[in-house]
Design a protein around this motif. Structure first.
Motif, PDB file in Angstrom:
ATOM      1  N   ASP A  86      30.521  38.613  40.126  1.00 22.49           N
ATOM      2  CA  ASP A  86      30.377  39.575  41.002  1.00 22.49           C
ATOM      3  C   ASP A  86      30.912  40.998  40.529  1.00 22.49           C
ATOM      4  OD1 ASP A  86      29.822  41.265  43.292  1.00 22.49           O
ATOM      5  OD2 ASP A  86      29.425  39.248  44.313  1.00 22.49           O
ATOM      6  N   ILE A  87      29.948  42.198  40.433  1.00 25.65           N
ATOM      7  CA  ILE A  87      30.346  43.324  40.116  1.00 25.65           C
ATOM      8  C   ILE A  87      30.735  44.291  41.205  1.00 25.65           C
ATOM      9  CG2 ILE A  87      29.592  43.244  37.695  1.00 25.65           C
ATOM     10  CD1 ILE A  87      27.163  44.444  38.849  1.00 25.65           C
ATOM     11  N   HIS A  88      30.785  43.804  42.354  1.00 25.34           N
ATOM     12  CA  HIS A  88      30.727  44.929  43.290  1.00 25.34           C
ATOM     13  C   HIS A  88      32.219  44.781  44.027  1.00 25.34           C
ATOM     14  CE1 HIS A  88      26.687  43.646  43.313  1.00 25.34           C
ATOM     15  NE2 HIS A  88      26.612  44.911  43.326  1.00 25.34           N
ATOM     16  N   ASP A  89      33.011  45.995  43.914  1.00 24.34           N
ATOM     17  CA  ASP A  89      34.288  45.799  44.339  1.00 24.34           C
ATOM     18  C   ASP A  89      34.831  46.935  45.312  1.00 24.34           C
ATOM     19  OD1 ASP A  89      34.408  47.794  42.664  1.00 24.34           O
ATOM     20  OD2 ASP A  89      36.456  46.952  41.517  1.00 24.34           O
ATOM     21  N   LYS A 126      37.388  42.932  39.561  1.00 30.35           N
ATOM     22  CA  LYS A 126      36.137  42.194  39.672  1.00 30.35           C
ATOM     23  C   LYS A 126      35.875  41.379  38.677  1.00 30.35           C
ATOM     24  CE  LYS A 126      33.879  46.410  38.122  1.00 30.35           C
ATOM     25  NZ  LYS A 126      32.790  47.494  38.497  1.00 30.35           N
TER      26      LYS A 126
END
Lengths: 211, 802
Positions: free
Chosen positions: B693-696, B718
């Motif tokens: 997951d790259i959303h932080d 992330k």
């Protein structure tokens, strides 16, 4: 007559004016309850405007015939089956499907990251909301554009659109849609977990119905 | 037919065009799903029969059956290498059908893909593709060109340039406007007309999409500005899909009734599009047989266009402000942005200037260390899409100007053309070719003439040269040449004299680069405003200025009223009543104690003001731990409350949290030093966005909030895998592990982390969150808690740490 518009179109630059109230809503603004001084509102609006300048809006859509469908699946392009009751319901009256992708570009995604890293999370959050709303606005623009084309054919788009990852449409479908629309053309990448990079890029689909 | 013959014909006689061809050929056996052009080449009699029917019905011209005979469309059938031959042969068939007495129009249409800046196809490639088709049509012996059913102004421009760069034959351009009066890419009829006639179209109009009723309106809109004959080829009413076939709702006589109306509205070339047949054309030609074409008599006007808007300048129009800010001179941020290849600053400056009232944008990207032509093209492409305002192309390099004009989907103004011989020789032909207006700079190799009288001579000289290229006074705006009054106090007066002379005697518009006048003097805005008002009084048409300066715009608005260029003071009233209204106010400045001010600073998120307040408090010997316990913590709790009851929204919550963080960081050394400070151990939290997951951003907000509430947080970032999280938690001796995931495909990774930690015997607590995570999911994977936002994450962490 479809006026010679090809079934797949890529737009390198799209002008949108995202709904500012929508940006505020994404940040939890409640019209009745949230209190904001004029000075703060001006600051936030300036940041929203600044955020929009980092968005480079691109989009692509492709039209595909629906070969077969039932209450729980839709088959297009002779080999791609969307197993989803939600999609089947959305496309109940459709003969064609439109696959779309929109992105606000890498620059705004980088700006969000940089601002958060540099400690200005407030600006990061505003940028995040701006870019999300902006990407939605690109999809709205493409649907509006398509509807103009479709009107000439006596057709229209379904009112709603759907995205992989929502309802019962698995996020994994992003991969096949990515390939069908050749999203490398938008400088998009897909991660192993089917996420679009840069962030603030969205895949969506809608149906084409007869008027 | 040469251009003169074409013009003469249309001065005296209507030109009746044909009706639909594709659908009529289907009635004669053209099957669907094959290359229609190839079928006609194999079955020429079908086209000959149809076109002869049109001629018998009264058509003076038929369109060659080459609507889709371009490389891109033919490539769908593997015929891309026969473009020239196919076009030539199809024209020859039409010629055979109509003979020498009637006309064959070479039909060019859409390529099917959109061209830059809107679409992906390179503009030059589009021109090249069209040129190939043009070559075949000319070889076949057409009488004139018709570029038809075009939904994008840039595509019309590419096709028109392809024709103009290939031959001298007359060329008509026929756009397709939807019922809302715009093309698919948003161009209205007047804007299309002004752009295309400036670029050299010999007749302009519209076809398809709508019936005659709506088309009359488009023709009426164009007529007052049209310097060329107008064309109308409407559909037979509105389309309906019946039994999978598109049918139209008008019969021939209903359609023909609109013929006279169309001619009276200004159409000189008329025919039919989708749904029309030889019967429609027969009744139409009968209906208009006694009508003469309306004369081409445009109003006098000066106009610039973008792809979606026309800006009229001069005459009774308000003074046009050309926004000057897209110019890297003295602008470090723009310089850096351009050097990095970013257009963000260009976009920002454009939006800001338009919001503040600029109706034209000057674009200058000249600076060392960049390829000016490349950057100019990129900037023009971006501005062409995001800005409805036309552009002023500003460069000292001829090639840069030409490249910009070539790809700009509107009618721009060149800034500028002087009386220098080389500039005149190089720039006038370019301005003429692309139909640009230009700013006439009355200076030459000898420099800037000091007096107005000397400048008049140069103005006349440039104008006389421009006449040779077909320019009229409406196409030119003279720069009054504003010099600095601090070095020559007669400078402003000389400039005003030029403006007055241009207005009263020479009859041409004027422009000034406003801010030069005040260079080197204090309170420049006073001089600038006064000078602007005086210049407007003398008849100024345009000013190159910074619209973000309120005094400039206020003066312009007021002066427009005073010289009667603002009907009923409408713009003035709108401008001065549109000021933002005061919103709700939570915290107002008041005379309160320093502690209360610190509290208020956190509540109002005053990041800049908190440290001076803390410094003051410390200098006045306030106890630091009391500041923390009695002001900062209650303040951030208050913010949490305001957020919970929605009085605050996210930016306010974070702004306050950031203020709190700044305060804590500042006070930390003092807290350590205070002997009686409460140094109880902080609860340690390891937090991460899970693998894949790259959303932080959500996780980052939680980190900020937790730190403010006294947690010691290790943020792993992330895309972190389970072993790394577990190991970090062990090393950090974390009591809580926080996990974030945004997508359904990544939230499963949370379970991996929890399982691994449990397997390794860890007793720490798990809290989870993220867009798709729910309480049910948290329970399912064995997490100890779930929070839906940063504020509730703090409460959860507090509960888990008890």
């Amino acid at each position: 007559m479809n006026y010679g518009i090809k079934a797949q179109q890529l737009f390198e630059n799209i002008q949108v004016a995202p709904d500012i109230e929508g940006i505020y809503r994404r940040m939890g603004f409640n019209k009745k309850l949230t209190q904001l001084t004029a000075k703060d509102a001006e600051k936030i609006n300036n940041k929203i405007e600044q955020g929009l300048s980092y968005c480079h809006n691109k989009g692509v859509f492709g039209r595909f015939e629906i070969n077969e469908k039932d209450f729980d699946f839709v088959k297009i392009n002779n080999d791609l089956i969307f197993k989803s009751k939600g999609i089947a319901k959305l496309l109940a009256a459709s003969d064609e499907i439109v696959l779309m992708a929109a992105t606000s570009g890498a620059e705004v995604a980088k700006k969000i990251f940089d601002e958060v890293q540099n400690g200005d999370i407030t600006f990061g959050v505003i940028l995040d909301a701006v870019a999300s709303q902006n990407t939605d606005a690109i999809l709205d623009w493409m649907m509006g554009f398509l509807n103009k084309v479709l009107t000439r054919e006596g057709k229209r788009l379904t009112k709603h659109r759907y995205s992989p990852g929502y309802g019962d449409l698995n996020l994994e479908y992003q991969k096949v849609i990515y390939q069908l629309l050749n999203l490398e053309r938008l400088d998009l990448k897909l991660t192993e977990k089917y996420m679009l990079v840069p962030e603030k890029s969205v895949i969506a689909l809608a149906g084409i119905e007869r008027i | 037919m040469n251009l003169l013959q074409f013009k003469n014909y249309l001065e005296n006689k209507l030109l009746i065009l044909d009706g639909a061809t594709g659908t009529e050929l289907q009635k004669k056996g053209l099957p669907l799903g094959i290359a229609p052009e190839a079928w006609v080449l194999d079955n020429p009699e079908a086209l000959i029969d149809l076109q002869q029917e049109y001629i018998k019905s009264g058509s003076d011209a038929v369109y060659s059956f080459t609507f889709g005979a371009n490389r891109l469309k033919l490539s769908q059938y593997g015929l891309q290498n026969s473009v020239t031959d196919i076009n030539r042969k199809l024209v020859e068939i039409s010629r055979k059908a109509v003979g020498r007495e009637q006309f064959v129009a070479g039909n060019i249409s859409s390529l099917g893909v959109f061209i830059r800046p809107f679409g992906e196809l390179d503009f030059e490639e589009a021109v090249t593709i069209y040129k190939e088709q043009v070559q075949g049509l000319v070889a076949g012996g057409i009488d004139f060109f018709v570029i038809e059913t075009i939904s994008d102004i840039q595509e019309a421009r590419a096709a028109l340039l392809a024709v103009k760069e290939s031959c001298q034959l007359p060329v008509c351009v026929s756009m397709t406007f939807d019922a809302d009066g715009r093309t698919l890419t948003g161009t209205d009829p007047v804007t299309a007309l002004i752009t295309l006639q400036a670029l050299g179209a010999d007749a302009i109009g519209c076809n398809c999409s709508v019936g005659p009723q709506a088309m009359v309106e488009f023709i009426r809109q164009m007529r007052p500005y049209s310097k060329v004959p107008l064309l109308a080829k409407p559909n037979a009413g509105l389309p309906k899909l019946i039994d999978n076939r598109t049918v139209f709702d008008m019969n021939p006589s209903e359609f023909a009734e609109w013929g006279q109306v169309l001619v009276e509205a200004g159409a000189s070339l008329i025919g039919g599009c989708c749904g029309t047949t030889p019967d429609f054309i027969a009744q139409l030609s009968l209906e208009v047989k006694n009508k003469k074409p309306a004369p081409v008599k445009p109003n006098n006007y000066s106009a610039l266009t973008s792809a979606r808007k026309t800006v009229f300048v001069g005459g009774s129009n308000p003074v046009t402000i050309i926004g000057e800010r897209i110019n890297p001179t003295g602008k470090k941020q723009l310089q850096a942005s351009l050097r990095e290849g970013s257009m963000a600053e260009v976009r920002r400056l454009a939006t800001e200037q338009i919001t503040k009232g600029a109706t034209v944008l000057d674009v200058n990207v000249g600076m060392p260390g960049i390829n000016e032509a490349e950057v100019m093209v990129k900037a023009v492409e971006v501005l062409a899409v995001i800005a409805d305002t036309p552009l002023s192309i500003d460069s000292s390099t001829v090639d840069v100007i030409e490249q910009a004009l070539r790809i700009y989907p509107g009618r721009a103004i060149i800034n500028s053309i002087s009386a220098e011989k080389t500039k005149l020789e190089q720039l006038l032909p370019i301005a003429a070719k692309y139909g640009a207006m230009f700013i006439l700079l009355p200076l030459n190799e000898a420099g800037i003439p000091k007096t107005a009288v000397e400048r008049y001579e140069l103005i006349k000289l440039v104008y006389n040269e421009a006449l040779k290229f077909g320019f009229k006074k409406d196409d030119i705006v003279v720069d009054g040449l504003v010099m600095t009054v601090s070095s020559d106090q007669t400078a402003a007066v000389e400039c005003l004299n030029v403006i007055e002379w241009c207005k009263q005697e020479f009859g041409v518009g004027t422009v000034i680069g406003l801010s030069n006048v005040s260079f080197g003097l204090p309170e420049r805005s006073c001089l600038n405003s006064a000078f602007l008002a005086m210049a407007i009084g003398k008849g100024l048409t345009m000013a190159i200025a910074n619209p973000s300066l309120d005094t400039i715009m206020q003066t312009k608005m007021a002066a427009d009223v005073l010289v009667n260029k603002d009907s009923n003071c409408q713009r003035y009233i709108t401008y001065f009543t549109a000021a933002p209204k005061e919103g709700l106010s939570v915290i107002e400045k008041e005379e309160v104690s320093i502690e209360k001010q610190i509290y208020n600073s956190v509540v109002s998120g005053n990041k800049e003001g908190i440290i001076p307040l803390l410094q003051k408090a410390i200098s006045e010997n306030y106890q630091v731990n009391k500041i923390v316990d009695e002001q900062l913590i209650p303040a951030i709790n208050k913010v949490g409350e305001l957020y919970e009851n929605k009085s605050y929204f996210l930016p306010q919550l974070i702004q306050s949290a950031e203020t709190m963080k700044i305060a804590f960081e500042y006070l930390e050394p003092y807290l350590r030093n205070e002997s009686n400070s409460d140094q109880k151990a902080k609860t340690r939290v390891v937090i991460a966005t899970v693998k894949g997951d790259i959303h932080d951003i959500g996780k980052n907000i939680v980190v900020l909030m937790l730190k403010n509430y006294g947690f010691e947080v290790l943020d792993l970032g992330k895309d972190v895998d389970a072993p790394s999280i577990v190991q970090a938690a062990k090393d950090f001796n974390a009591k809580i592990i926080g996990l974030s995931a945004l997508m359904t495909t990544t939230m499963t990774e949370m379970k991996e982390v929890i399982n691994l930690a449990r397997k390794e015997g860890m007793t720490c607590k798990f809290m989870v969150g993220g867009a798709v995570v729910t309480q049910e999911y948290a329970d399912e994977i064995g997490a100890d808690g779930y929070s839906e936002d940063a504020n509730s994450a703090v409460k959860l962490a507090q509960r888990l740490s008890e």
